[in-house]
Design a protein around this motif. Structure first.
Motif, PDB file in Angstrom:
ATOM      1  N   PHE A  96      -2.676  -6.388  -4.196  1.00 20.11           N
ATOM      2  CA  PHE A  96      -1.776  -7.748  -4.332  1.00 20.11           C
ATOM      3  C   PHE A  96      -0.751  -7.965  -5.155  1.00 20.11           C
ATOM      4  O   PHE A  96      -0.606  -8.309  -6.619  1.00 20.11           O
ATOM      5  CB  PHE A  96      -2.864  -8.327  -4.234  1.00 20.11           C
ATOM      6  CG  PHE A  96      -4.412  -7.947  -3.523  1.00 20.11           C
ATOM      7  CD1 PHE A  96      -4.876  -6.920  -3.369  1.00 20.11           C
ATOM      8  CD2 PHE A  96      -4.051  -8.938  -1.978  1.00 20.11           C
ATOM      9  CE1 PHE A  96      -5.960  -6.880  -2.147  1.00 20.11           C
ATOM     10  CE2 PHE A  96      -4.850  -8.902  -1.135  1.00 20.11           C
ATOM     11  CZ  PHE A  96      -5.852  -7.718  -0.963  1.00 20.11           C
ATOM     12  N   LEU A 139       1.153  -1.260  -0.175  1.00 15.73           N
ATOM     13  CA  LEU A 139      -0.188   0.237  -0.273  1.00 15.73           C
ATOM     14  C   LEU A 139       0.711   1.132   0.265  1.00 15.73           C
ATOM     15  O   LEU A 139       1.652   1.440   0.794  1.00 15.73           O
ATOM     16  CB  LEU A 139      -1.081   0.195   1.206  1.00 15.73           C
ATOM     17  CG  LEU A 139      -1.929   0.983   1.505  1.00 15.73           C
ATOM     18  CD1 LEU A 139      -3.023   0.864   0.085  1.00 15.73           C
ATOM     19  CD2 LEU A 139      -2.463   1.323   2.348  1.00 15.73           C
ATOM     20  N   ARG A 154     -11.707   0.930   5.557  1.00 16.79           N
ATOM     21  CA  ARG A 154     -11.000   0.826   7.011  1.00 16.79           C
ATOM     22  C   ARG A 154     -11.188   2.169   7.480  1.00 16.79           C
ATOM     23  O   ARG A 154     -11.981   2.548   6.590  1.00 16.79           O
ATOM     24  CB  ARG A 154      -9.556   0.366   6.138  1.00 16.79           C
ATOM     25  CG  ARG A 154      -9.136   1.961   5.122  1.00 16.79           C
ATOM     26  CD  ARG A 154      -7.663   2.101   4.424  1.00 16.79           C
ATOM     27  NE  ARG A 154      -7.301   2.799   3.747  1.00 16.79           N
ATOM     28  CZ  ARG A 154      -6.264   3.955   4.122  1.00 16.79           C
ATOM     29  NH1 ARG A 154      -6.077   4.394   5.534  1.00 16.79           N
ATOM     30  NH2 ARG A 154      -6.049   5.085   2.910  1.00 16.79           N
ATOM     31  N   TYR A 172      -7.482  -2.990   6.077  1.00 17.88           N
ATOM     32  CA  TYR A 172      -8.534  -3.612   5.582  1.00 17.88           C
ATOM     33  C   TYR A 172      -9.843  -4.391   6.024  1.00 17.88           C
ATOM     34  O   TYR A 172      -8.791  -5.512   6.462  1.00 17.88           O
ATOM     35  CB  TYR A 172      -8.075  -3.545   4.179  1.00 17.88           C
ATOM     36  CG  TYR A 172      -7.633  -2.870   3.756  1.00 17.88           C
ATOM     37  CD1 TYR A 172      -6.561  -2.252   3.257  1.00 17.88           C
ATOM     38  CD2 TYR A 172      -8.330  -2.745   1.419  1.00 17.88           C
ATOM     39  CE1 TYR A 172      -6.734  -0.762   2.115  1.00 17.88           C
ATOM     40  CE2 TYR A 172      -7.656  -1.724   0.632  1.00 17.88           C
ATOM     41  CZ  TYR A 172      -7.131  -1.205   1.005  1.00 17.88           C
ATOM     42  OH  TYR A 172      -7.029  -0.153   0.291  1.00 17.88           O
ATOM     43  N   GLN A 189      -3.545   5.144  -1.210  1.00 13.12           N
ATOM     44  CA  GLN A 189      -5.021   4.228  -0.760  1.00 13.12           C
ATOM     45  C   GLN A 189      -5.317   3.048  -0.958  1.00 13.12           C
ATOM     46  O   GLN A 189      -5.152   2.122  -0.660  1.00 13.12           O
ATOM     47  CB  GLN A 189      -6.142   4.978  -0.988  1.00 13.12           C
ATOM     48  CG  GLN A 189      -5.803   6.138   0.295  1.00 13.12           C
ATOM     49  CD  GLN A 189      -7.141   7.474   0.149  1.00 13.12           C
ATOM     50  OE1 GLN A 189      -8.454   6.793  -0.138  1.00 13.12           O
ATOM     51  NE2 GLN A 189      -7.254   8.333   0.364  1.00 13.12           N
ATOM     52  N   LYS A 190      -4.967   2.520  -2.093  1.00 15.53           N
ATOM     53  CA  LYS A 190      -4.636   1.324  -2.853  1.00 15.53           C
ATOM     54  C   LYS A 190      -4.097  -0.178  -2.343  1.00 15.53           C
ATOM     55  O   LYS A 190      -2.854   0.143  -2.390  1.00 15.53           O
ATOM     56  CB  LYS A 190      -4.884   1.240  -4.308  1.00 15.53           C
ATOM     57  CG  LYS A 190      -4.088   1.392  -5.195  1.00 15.53           C
ATOM     58  CD  LYS A 190      -4.381   1.180  -6.597  1.00 15.53           C
ATOM     59  CE  LYS A 190      -3.154   1.623  -7.430  1.00 15.53           C
ATOM     60  NZ  LYS A 190      -3.597   1.753  -8.546  1.00 15.53           N
ATOM     61  N   LEU A 191      -5.251  -1.039  -1.970  1.00 17.14           N
ATOM     62  CA  LEU A 191      -3.353  -1.992  -2.292  1.00 17.14           C
ATOM     63  C   LEU A 191      -3.494  -2.888  -3.179  1.00 17.14           C
ATOM     64  O   LEU A 191      -4.816  -2.827  -3.818  1.00 17.14           O
ATOM     65  CB  LEU A 191      -4.687  -3.250  -0.730  1.00 17.14           C
ATOM     66  CG  LEU A 191      -3.898  -3.016   0.182  1.00 17.14           C
ATOM     67  CD1 LEU A 191      -4.577  -4.338   1.141  1.00 17.14           C
ATOM     68  CD2 LEU A 191      -3.004  -3.259   0.703  1.00 17.14           C
ATOM     69  N   TYR A 196     -12.707  -4.686  -5.175  1.00 16.30           N
ATOM     70  CA  TYR A 196     -11.912  -5.047  -5.397  1.00 16.30           C
ATOM     71  C   TYR A 196     -12.670  -5.894  -6.332  1.00 16.30           C
ATOM     72  O   TYR A 196     -13.379  -6.813  -5.905  1.00 16.30           O
ATOM     73  CB  TYR A 196     -10.679  -5.787  -4.808  1.00 16.30           C
ATOM     74  CG  TYR A 196     -10.229  -4.846  -4.086  1.00 16.30           C
ATOM     75  CD1 TYR A 196     -10.208  -3.553  -2.814  1.00 16.30           C
ATOM     76  CD2 TYR A 196      -8.911  -4.469  -4.247  1.00 16.30           C
ATOM     77  CE1 TYR A 196      -9.565  -2.874  -2.651  1.00 16.30           C
ATOM     78  CE2 TYR A 196      -7.711  -3.678  -4.054  1.00 16.30           C
ATOM     79  CZ  TYR A 196      -8.176  -3.285  -2.328  1.00 16.30           C
ATOM     80  OH  TYR A 196      -7.291  -2.027  -2.586  1.00 16.30           O
TER      81      TYR A 196
END
Lengths: 112, 114
Positions: free
Chosen positions: A102, A93, B95, B103, A98-100, B35
């Motif tokens: 993966f 992150l 979050r 999260y 703000q975004k994860l 997501y």
């Protein structure tokens, strides 16, 4: 943007062995690195996380290490049990965005 | 422990139809996300939402997608004209705030487009 690579894609171990999963990230501004465990058909569950101002964090049989210089972080599971079998995802992150992001996931199989 | 709630758990729709996926984030959380995860693949970011507006979206989130927080508790994802390739598990997440990065993911909606 951020790109997270994860290895290996599959990992088979015997019960009681250790398992290590490795990730690399590309954005040096990323500063938060969680690990998720996902069982089939279920949501990702946070198992441990680390922030960029810390090099290592441990929670019972699970530990995470972070090398900011090399942009590597790793998940270590000791004394593996069959119930540890799942897909594990690393993520990064950049809190500015703000975004994860993966990784591609590691399927861990622990055989009794 | 507070949870992110998603409904429905599974939705089957015909190609070209509109679908709305619903989420109830944790009540004191400020950041909301969608997501998606195509079967057997990684979890991919679609959109983030803060202060009643989109803060970031991915290239997947094209004009066919929209999000809304209509009443201060629900957070919805709409796909206007579904395609076969929209078939995936869709996860909502939230979050708490700027300094808390943790999260919480919902249990997901499996969308099947036929």
């Amino acid at each position: 943007g951020e790109n997270v690579e994860q290895h290996p894609s599959t990992l088979s171990v015997q019960e009681g062995d250790s398992a290590v999963i490795k990730c690399t990230y590309s954005d040096s501004a990323s500063n938060y690195f969680p690990w998720y465990k996902q069982e089939l058909g279920k949501r990702p569950q946070l198992i441990i996380d680390i922030r960029s101002n810390v090099g290592e964090k441990k929670d019972q049989r699970i530990a995470v290490t972070l090398n900011k210089t090399a942009k590597h972080f790793s998940l270590h599971i000791t004394e593996t049990q069959p119930e540890d079998s799942a897909v594990y995802f690393c993520a990064a992150l950049n809190t500015g965005f703000q975004k994860l992001v993966f990784g591609t996931g590691t399927r861990l199989l622990v055989s009794p | 422990e507070p949870e992110v709630t998603q409904t429905p758990s599974h939705q089957v729709t015909q190609m070209g139809q509109e679908v709305i996926l619903r989420c109830v984030p944790i009540s004191n959380h400020l950041y909301f996300y969608w997501y998606r995860q195509i079967l057997g693949q990684k979890v991919e970011f679609l959109v983030s939402f803060y202060n009643n507006e989109i803060s970031e979206k991915s290239e997947i989130f094209d004009d066919q997608f929209s999000v809304e927080r209509p009443d201060g508790s629900n957070f919805t994802l709409k796909i206007r004209s579904t395609k076969l390739e929209d078939s995936a598990m869709y996860f909502c997440a939230s979050r708490p705030g700027q300094a808390n990065y943790g999260y919480t993911f919902g249990s997901g909606t499996r969308l099947t487009v036929v």
